[in-house]
Motif scaffolding. Structure first.
Motif, PDB file in Angstrom:
ATOM      1  N   TYR A   1      10.911   0.607 -10.384  1.00  0.00           N
ATOM      2  CA  TYR A   1      11.548   1.611 -10.760  1.00  0.00           C
ATOM      3  C   TYR A   1      11.200   2.988  -9.921  1.00  0.00           C
ATOM      4  O   TYR A   1      12.458   4.010  -9.774  1.00  0.00           O
ATOM      5  CB  TYR A   1      11.168   1.864 -12.238  1.00  0.00           C
ATOM      6  N   TYR A   2      10.179   3.162  -9.741  1.00  0.00           N
ATOM      7  CA  TYR A   2       9.561   4.352  -8.989  1.00  0.00           C
ATOM      8  C   TYR A   2      10.250   4.394  -7.528  1.00  0.00           C
ATOM      9  O   TYR A   2      10.856   5.567  -7.002  1.00  0.00           O
ATOM     10  CB  TYR A   2       8.028   4.412  -8.805  1.00  0.00           C
ATOM     11  N   PHE A   3      10.355   3.221  -6.754  1.00  0.00           N
ATOM     12  CA  PHE A   3      10.939   3.294  -5.510  1.00  0.00           C
ATOM     13  C   PHE A   3      12.534   3.623  -5.476  1.00  0.00           C
ATOM     14  O   PHE A   3      12.913   4.124  -4.762  1.00  0.00           O
ATOM     15  CB  PHE A   3      10.674   1.946  -4.816  1.00  0.00           C
TER      16      PHE A   3
ATOM     17  N   ASP B   1       0.711  -0.962  -0.126  1.00  0.00           N
ATOM     18  CA  ASP B   1      -0.080  -0.080   0.027  1.00  0.00           C
ATOM     19  C   ASP B   1       0.834   1.428  -0.154  1.00  0.00           C
ATOM     20  O   ASP B   1       0.483   2.402  -0.625  1.00  0.00           O
ATOM     21  CB  ASP B   1      -0.704   0.032   1.081  1.00  0.00           C
ATOM     22  N   LYS B   2       1.775   1.194   0.632  1.00  0.00           N
ATOM     23  CA  LYS B   2       2.952   2.246   0.732  1.00  0.00           C
ATOM     24  C   LYS B   2       3.425   2.322  -0.826  1.00  0.00           C
ATOM     25  O   LYS B   2       3.780   3.571  -1.380  1.00  0.00           O
ATOM     26  CB  LYS B   2       3.970   1.997   1.977  1.00  0.00           C
ATOM     27  N   LEU B   3       3.974   1.486  -1.189  1.00  0.00           N
ATOM     28  CA  LEU B   3       4.355   1.598  -2.693  1.00  0.00           C
ATOM     29  C   LEU B   3       3.378   1.713  -3.622  1.00  0.00           C
ATOM     30  O   LEU B   3       3.714   2.599  -4.795  1.00  0.00           O
ATOM     31  CB  LEU B   3       4.978  -0.050  -3.143  1.00  0.00           C
ATOM     32  N   ILE B   4       2.089   1.786  -3.476  1.00  0.00           N
ATOM     33  CA  ILE B   4       1.220   2.143  -4.390  1.00  0.00           C
ATOM     34  C   ILE B   4       0.985   3.680  -4.315  1.00  0.00           C
ATOM     35  O   ILE B   4       1.018   4.342  -5.095  1.00  0.00           O
ATOM     36  CB  ILE B   4      -0.256   1.678  -3.936  1.00  0.00           C
ATOM     37  N   CYS B   5       1.293   4.345  -3.062  1.00  0.00           N
ATOM     38  CA  CYS B   5       1.356   5.663  -2.774  1.00  0.00           C
ATOM     39  C   CYS B   5       2.483   6.343  -3.562  1.00  0.00           C
ATOM     40  O   CYS B   5       2.558   7.305  -4.431  1.00  0.00           O
ATOM     41  CB  CYS B   5       1.494   6.174  -1.304  1.00  0.00           C
TER      42      CYS B   5
ATOM     43  N   ARG C   1       8.553  19.752  -1.366  1.00  0.00           N
ATOM     44  CA  ARG C   1       7.385  20.671  -0.987  1.00  0.00           C
ATOM     45  C   ARG C   1       6.688  19.937  -0.060  1.00  0.00           C
ATOM     46  O   ARG C   1       6.155  20.457   1.063  1.00  0.00           O
ATOM     47  CB  ARG C   1       6.638  20.746  -2.258  1.00  0.00           C
ATOM     48  N   ALA C   2       6.515  18.460   0.020  1.00  0.00           N
ATOM     49  CA  ALA C   2       5.924  17.818   0.831  1.00  0.00           C
ATOM     50  C   ALA C   2       6.478  17.613   2.303  1.00  0.00           C
ATOM     51  O   ALA C   2       5.687  17.738   3.164  1.00  0.00           O
ATOM     52  CB  ALA C   2       5.348  16.609   0.174  1.00  0.00           C
ATOM     53  N   ASN C   3       7.856  17.315   2.255  1.00  0.00           N
ATOM     54  CA  ASN C   3       8.406  16.952   3.503  1.00  0.00           C
ATOM     55  C   ASN C   3       7.562  15.909   4.331  1.00  0.00           C
ATOM     56  O   ASN C   3       7.123  15.994   5.188  1.00  0.00           O
ATOM     57  CB  ASN C   3       8.790  18.274   4.607  1.00  0.00           C
ATOM     58  N   PRO C   4       7.532  14.697   3.471  1.00  0.00           N
ATOM     59  CA  PRO C   4       6.588  13.519   4.098  1.00  0.00           C
ATOM     60  C   PRO C   4       6.958  13.140   5.508  1.00  0.00           C
ATOM     61  O   PRO C   4       8.287  13.112   5.772  1.00  0.00           O
ATOM     62  CB  PRO C   4       6.813  12.382   3.183  1.00  0.00           C
ATOM     63  N   PRO C   5       5.836  12.732   6.200  1.00  0.00           N
ATOM     64  CA  PRO C   5       6.448  12.419   7.644  1.00  0.00           C
ATOM     65  C   PRO C   5       6.888  10.917   7.833  1.00  0.00           C
ATOM     66  O   PRO C   5       6.648  10.060   6.921  1.00  0.00           O
ATOM     67  CB  PRO C   5       5.121  12.670   8.284  1.00  0.00           C
ATOM     68  N   ARG C   6       7.862  11.105   8.421  1.00  0.00           N
ATOM     69  CA  ARG C   6       8.696   9.686   8.736  1.00  0.00           C
ATOM     70  C   ARG C   6       9.171   8.900   7.353  1.00  0.00           C
ATOM     71  O   ARG C   6       8.886   7.611   7.112  1.00  0.00           O
ATOM     72  CB  ARG C   6       7.848   8.765   9.427  1.00  0.00           C
ATOM     73  N   LEU C   7       9.581   9.803   6.574  1.00  0.00           N
ATOM     74  CA  LEU C   7       9.956   9.355   5.143  1.00  0.00           C
ATOM     75  C   LEU C   7      11.106   8.067   5.322  1.00  0.00           C
ATOM     76  O   LEU C   7      10.970   7.092   4.587  1.00  0.00           O
ATOM     77  CB  LEU C   7      10.446  10.431   4.265  1.00  0.00           C
ATOM     78  N   HIS C   8      12.075   8.301   6.082  1.00  0.00           N
ATOM     79  CA  HIS C   8      13.128   7.505   6.161  1.00  0.00           C
ATOM     80  C   HIS C   8      12.500   5.952   6.589  1.00  0.00           C
ATOM     81  O   HIS C   8      12.880   4.888   6.274  1.00  0.00           O
ATOM     82  CB  HIS C   8      14.230   7.928   7.120  1.00  0.00           C
ATOM     83  N   SER C   9      11.752   6.295   7.606  1.00  0.00           N
ATOM     84  CA  SER C   9      11.108   5.008   8.126  1.00  0.00           C
ATOM     85  C   SER C   9      10.487   4.151   7.365  1.00  0.00           C
ATOM     86  O   SER C   9      10.419   2.889   7.355  1.00  0.00           O
ATOM     87  CB  SER C   9      10.346   5.290   9.605  1.00  0.00           C
ATOM     88  N   ASN C  10       9.581   4.931   6.643  1.00  0.00           N
ATOM     89  CA  ASN C  10       8.669   4.241   5.530  1.00  0.00           C
ATOM     90  C   ASN C  10       9.235   3.314   4.574  1.00  0.00           C
ATOM     91  O   ASN C  10       9.126   2.208   4.187  1.00  0.00           O
ATOM     92  CB  ASN C  10       7.451   5.128   4.797  1.00  0.00           C
ATOM     93  N   MET C  11      10.417   4.011   4.073  1.00  0.00           N
ATOM     94  CA  MET C  11      11.347   3.486   3.010  1.00  0.00           C
ATOM     95  C   MET C  11      11.975   2.081   3.507  1.00  0.00           C
ATOM     96  O   MET C  11      12.162   1.104   2.868  1.00  0.00           O
ATOM     97  CB  MET C  11      12.343   4.385   2.333  1.00  0.00           C
TER      98      MET C  11
END
Length: 462
Positions: free
Chosen positions: A326-328, A258-262, A297-307
């Protein structure tokens, strides 16, 4: 216009592939290797460690070899115990029944529509899928019981579980096996998310804060510096806003797919915005520039943890190949670029980059009539809204503190009044007892006086 100026952002497509040349996508989390080659490399390193220490006389080598043999036997015994704990003991007398049930379950799974996760859960509750359900339940209970294990060990257990459970769908075509494994991943990781995401054994939380501060310090970077194409004569809204929304939504998802879908939705929206700006198809450099702009622009929350969560517990085929891989991989390159961003990458001198970072200099606004002026104004409005939101949050916190203080003061007054009422009741009780005692004494005196008056005439007559 964009081609005339020097580009500071460039990525070779060969750099996105695995270093071993296997044809799959690599990742910075695996030092440029794909997940398969990285795990094989780690296993080879672990197996060669004991061999590097075999130096010395022959007697020591024999003793050490016996010790290693005994250690390997104990390790095999522990691994067999863990396998029995995860998968249960085999039951040869019921082999025929299990094969028939497995065929029936495969036929039911084969009739599922792609992405029908509720239908998969319904089939999993049927008696024909009892063995698959019991294996999943046993694995979930075991991981939850041993949630204090290091996150890398938990990742290895989950990846081994994927490999072992995939055998259950051997009778299906490869495409349907991948779909079934996506359902398994969603079932397992939705339950384990609270135990393994941002685990205490790793420093993901500190890296999240570092990355957020880094992105916040780069809020002065403009689309012109990144060479991000904008549509000419477009609308007032930012064409990259859907991509920004999609990357922010990633933190609310639990399953890695689901995170990869985003991530895929964000990248597709970037390509759509680039298509509006260019008459020609977007190239890899434009896509990477647009993705960097979106993340800044977004500064996504917890980006490092999500990846890290995706790389540790996601299905390997989702990251090694295909559109999502490819996207990831480009998202990983984006984060690495932001962490190492300097002046030459933005076509700035070191002095200019330092002045921007220290706030002594602000980028100039685009000329009137330019389509990017609207995006700049939207960005200023967004920053203003963020500041207002921070002030509102501060006001809410202050109001909450005042409310808590008022509740405490009221409680203290209530306790004080209760204590005073208790003292007053005791004082009234004592006063009542004293007044009652005085009344009794007075009645006794009156009776005595009456008695003395009655006896008086008799004494006088005598």
């Amino acid at each position: 216009m964009w081609g005339e100026e020097k580009r500071g952002i460039h990525v070779n497509q060969a750099e996105l592939l695995c270093k071993d040349g296997c044809g799959y996508y690599g990742n910075t989390a695996w030092q440029g290797y794909c997940s398969k080659c990285w795990r094989e490399r780690i296993r080879k390193t672990e197996t060669t460690k004991p061999e590097n220490g075999l130096h010395g006389d022959r007697g020591f080598q024999l003793t050490f070899s016996k010790f290693e043999e005994k250690k390997s036997v104990e390790k095999g015994r522990r691994s067999s115990t863990m396998k029995r704990l995860f998968w249960g003991t085999p039951s040869p007398p019921r082999q025929a029944e299990s094969s028939e049930g497995q065929e029936a379950a495969l036929q039911a799974f084969q009739s599922l529509e792609p992405g029908d996760f509720p239908g998969f859960l319904k089939l999993l509750r049927k008696p024909t899928s009892q063995r698959l359900q019991s294996r999943c339940t046993a694995f979930l209970n075991t991981i939850e019981a041993y949630h204090d294990l290091p996150v890398e060990k938990q990742s290895d257990l989950v990846q081994d579980f994927y490999q072992n459970i995939a055998v259950h769908f051997n009778g299906l075509p490869e495409a349907q096996v991948l779909q079934m494994m996506e359902h398994i991943e969603k079932l397992i990781m939705t339950r384990l998310h609270k135990w393994v995401f941002c685990h205490d054994s790793c420093d993901d939380e500190q890296k999240d804060l570092t990355l957020q501060r880094r992105i916040k310090s780069l809020n002065w970077v403009t689309p012109q510096m990144l060479r991000v194409p904008f549509p000419k004569g477009g609308s007032d809204s930012d064409p990259y806003l859907p991509a920004i929304t999609a990357i922010i939504e990633m933190d609310a998802k639990r399953a890695p797919q689901d995170k990869l879908i985003c991530v895929s939705k964000c990248s597709q929206n970037v390509f759509q915005a680039l298509a509006l700006a260019n008459s020609q198809p977007a190239n890899a450099d434009d896509f990477l520039s647009g993705l960097i702009y979106v993340v800044l622009r977004a500064n996504p929350p917890r980006l490092h943890s999500n990846m890290n969560y995706i790389t540790r517990f996601g299905l390997p085929h989702s990251l090694m190949a295909g559109e999502t891989g490819y996207y990831f991989t480009n998202l990983s390159c984006t984060v690495a670029f932001i962490e190492k961003l300097d002046g030459p990458a933005l076509n700035l001198t070191p002095e200019e980059f330092s002045s921007y970072m220290q706030g002594r200099r602000m980028p100039s606004r685009p000329a009137e009539g330019d389509s990017q002026r609207r995006a700049w104004e939207n960005r200023e409005q967004l920053d203003d809204l963020k500041k207002r939101q921070e002030k509102v949050d501060q006001g809410v916190r202050a109001l909450q503190e005042q409310l808590e203080q008022w509740v405490r003061s009221v409680q203290e007054k209530v306790d004080e009044v209760t204590a005073q009422s208790a003292l007053l009741e005791n004082h009234l009780a004592e006063s009542f007892e004293k007044s009652a005692g005085n009344a009794r004494d007075q009645s006794v005196l009156v009776l005595r006086n009456d008695a003395s008056h009655e006896a008086g005439p008799e004494e006088t007559e005598c």
